[in-house]
Design an enzyme around this catalytic site. Structure first.
Site, PDB file in Angstrom:
ATOM      1  N   GLU A   1       0.839  -1.210   0.000  1.00 18.09           N
ATOM      2  CA  GLU A   1       0.000   0.000   0.000  1.00 18.09           C
ATOM      3  C   GLU A   1       0.873   1.259   0.000  1.00 18.09           C
ATOM      4  O   GLU A   1       0.721   2.142   0.857  1.00 18.09           O
ATOM      5  CB  GLU A   1      -0.984  -0.009   1.186  1.00 18.09           C
ATOM      6  CG  GLU A   1      -1.973  -1.153   1.090  1.00 18.09           C
ATOM      7  CD  GLU A   1      -3.209  -1.031   1.988  1.00 18.09           C
ATOM      8  OE1 GLU A   1      -3.262  -0.133   2.833  1.00 18.09           O
ATOM      9  OE2 GLU A   1      -4.131  -1.852   1.823  1.00 18.09           O
TER      10      GLU A   1
ATOM     11  N   GLU B   1      -5.091  -8.846  -0.254  1.00 16.25           N
ATOM     12  CA  GLU B   1      -5.907  -8.492   0.920  1.00 16.25           C
ATOM     13  C   GLU B   1      -7.356  -8.389   0.470  1.00 16.25           C
ATOM     14  O   GLU B   1      -7.700  -7.520  -0.340  1.00 16.25           O
ATOM     15  CB  GLU B   1      -5.443  -7.180   1.559  1.00 16.25           C
ATOM     16  CG  GLU B   1      -4.114  -7.318   2.272  1.00 16.25           C
ATOM     17  CD  GLU B   1      -3.688  -6.086   3.068  1.00 16.25           C
ATOM     18  OE1 GLU B   1      -4.573  -5.365   3.586  1.00 16.25           O
ATOM     19  OE2 GLU B   1      -2.469  -5.850   3.150  1.00 16.25           O
TER      20      GLU B   1
HETATM   21  O1  AHR Z   1      -5.362  -5.854   6.971  1.00 16.59           O
HETATM   22  C1  AHR Z   1      -5.312  -4.663   7.698  1.00 16.59           C
HETATM   23  C2  AHR Z   1      -4.650  -3.524   6.920  1.00 16.59           C
HETATM   24  O2  AHR Z   1      -5.426  -3.211   5.807  1.00 16.59           O
HETATM   25  C3  AHR Z   1      -3.303  -3.832   6.325  1.00 16.59           C
HETATM   26  O3  AHR Z   1      -2.277  -3.654   7.241  1.00 16.59           O
HETATM   27  C4  AHR Z   1      -3.199  -2.835   5.232  1.00 16.59           C
HETATM   28  O4  AHR Z   1      -2.381  -3.287   4.172  1.00 16.59           O
HETATM   29  C5  AHR Z   1      -4.631  -2.606   4.816  1.00 16.59           C
HETATM   30  O5  AHR Z   1      -4.938  -1.266   4.748  1.00 16.59           O
END
Ligand code: AHR
Length: 498
Positions: A173, A301
């Protein structure tokens, strides 16, 4: 009666086991307590990894695990987490909950965890606050087999042999918590950092993953790829995508994991289905740079994100998991299968005790969530060939953003030679009668398993089996057709002998 057309003779692509991957971060009770309790714990463990959790993860055949973050990755300095535990640095996990991070779980422990689970390794490096040298030395520490400062350090720390790093993420990110960068700037950094992610073992090259977009940020995908490809040559194997399902779409008021109504149910599933648009939109941009589809879209994610359970640390992201999460998992996993020409890995966030977990723990106690049961049903798709299939659907729900198609599905030809059909019924009230028509393929036998329950049914430490799969014997085969009913609010797996 909805028709499900299946053509077992038309193969649409390989289903990498990694489509059912997982993610674990130094966040809340995911690593500490959830996976790792230390060698001296009263909780049964092998080399510090809790036995009950490892067993449950082996059962669903976890194919790959991503670590150490998430946002934590771009603040993580790997050398803090190696060597004798008593001399490892203690610090505050400023990102997640302000608790002490004692670094007792580091690189060696992660590799041991993956060994016990029997899964591939996906390490996420630090671009946001780390140096090129630090990243390069980490790769050397983990994978170099000759004489070198880092290989010697690894041997000194008890592991003479190198490990295998299957995937390496160059930042996380970086448009946000990983450095607030612009796309072109990150693209340039990617080019520089990845240069030093060396492949010391040419027989087992590390697959490099560039930081991809946040949900529908198509500009990021385009500009990062344009920058990376500017000089010719392919230096990446994957581009990540992050997309979370928020029932409201509003980060300040996401809603409860367990207390919700039909409106919340349909809106959550509607938002989950946005994943299809994301997969198709980002894939189309990737096609411009990589028409051969050699670069994977890596959804590293995904999952639901609700308000934390009342009374818990807001920075720990601990939430319960209901039939709604089971549907979210079933829908997403079907979507990843359907887009396997481009999607090569996906990692649910997160494995234990954080967001849409497959496992929850409370001290020595553990429960498998409805999401765990979905992964257990879908594991039949691992390493299978996706086959052509399409289903007739009707819209169900309330109105506008509260409407969804009643069914989703995917069908594969498994390594066991059987057809595996997974279906989700998103309706809260209407059962769906289905007639599956298998083109020129007589059916010898069919059996199945089903996960069903009230929309907010969930497993607790006192009642761990409220939601669990049961066998499904109501599918009737005749010639090339199978007739069955998918109950409202359920996830179904049919195993078809042909
Ligand atoms: O999964 C929680 C958070 O969500 C992670 O650390 C980040 O990559 C995303 O914003």
């Amino acid at each position: 009666m909805a028709k499900l057309y299946v053509n077992p003779n038309v193969k649409k692509g390989h289903l990498n086991p990694e489509l059912q991957g997982h993610f674990s971060e130094h966040l809340g009770r995911c690593i500490y307590e959830g996976l790792y309790v230390g060698e001296n714990s009263d909780i049964p463990n092998v080399n510090g990894m809790r036995t009950d959790v490892v067993e449950a993860l082996r059962e669903i055949k976890v194919p790959v695990l991503r670590w150490p973050g998430g946002c934590f990755a771009d603040e993580y300095h790997w050398k803090d987490g190696i060597g004798p535990k008593e001399s490892r640095k203690k610090m505050i996990n400023t990102h997640w909950g302000g608790v002490v991070e004692d670094n007792s779980f580091g690189t060696n422990e992660f590799m041991e965890l993956c060994r016990q689970i029997g899964c591939k390794t996906y390490i996420n490096g630090n671009v946001g606050s780390g140096t090129v040298q630090e990243m390069s030395e980490w790769v050397e520490y983990m994978t170099f087999s000759g004489v070198s400062p880092m290989a010697d350090l690894r041997a000194k720390n008890g592991h003479a042999e190198p490990w295998k790093v299957d995937y390496f993420g160059v930042g996380n990110e970086n448009w946000g918590c990983g450095g607030n960068m612009r796309a072109q700037y990150y693209g340039d950094l990617y080019r520089r950092y990845q240069t030093y992610v060396r492949n010391y073992d040419p027989k087992n090259p590390i697959k490099k993953i560039a930081c991809g977009p946040n949900a529908g940020d198509f500009h990021w995908t385009d500009k990062v790829l344009e920058t990376i490809f500017d000089h010719g040559g392919r230096t990446l194997d994957g581009l990540s995508l992050h997309y979370y399902t928020l029932p409201t779409g509003d980060w300040s008021k996401k809603g409860s994991a367990t207390e919700f109504d039909a409106k919340d149910w349909y809106r959550t599933l509607n938002k989950t289905l946005y994943m299809k648009r994301l997969l198709e939109g980002h894939s189309a941009i990737m096609d411009k740079y990589d028409p051969e589809k050699q670069i994977g879209l890596i959804v590293d994610e995904w999952g639901t994100w609700y308000d934390v359970e009342p009374g818990t640390n807001p920075g720990f992201l601990y939430q319960q998991n209901t039939m709604r999460d089971a549907l979210v998992a079933g829908i997403n996993l079907n979507l990843f299968n359907k887009h396997c020409d481009r999607v090569k890995m996906a990692n649910i966030a997160q494995m234990v005790n954080v967001l849409q977990s497959v496992i929850l723990t409370d001290g020595a106690r553990m429960v498998k969530t409805p999401t765990w049961h979905v992964f257990n049903m879908y594991k039949a798709h691992q390493d299978a060939e996706l086959v052509e299939s399409t289903i007739e659907t009707t819209q169900v729900g309330l109105e506008d953003e509260y409407m969804v198609p009643n069914l989703t599905e995917s069908v594969s030809l498994g390594t066991d030679g059987k057809l595996h059909m997974t279906l989700t019924n998103l309706s809260l009230e209407e059962n769906a009668d289905v007639e599956a028509v298998l083109m020129q393929t007589p059916v010898k036998a069919v059996k199945g398993t089903i996960l069903r329950g009230a929309m907010n049914a969930h497993n607790t430490f006192d009642a761990p089996d409220t939601v669990q799969t049961t066998s499904f014997d109501d599918a009737k085969a005749e010639g090339c057709t199978i007739r069955f009913t998918v109950p409202a609010c359920s996830v179904l797996h049919l195993e078809v002998e042909i």
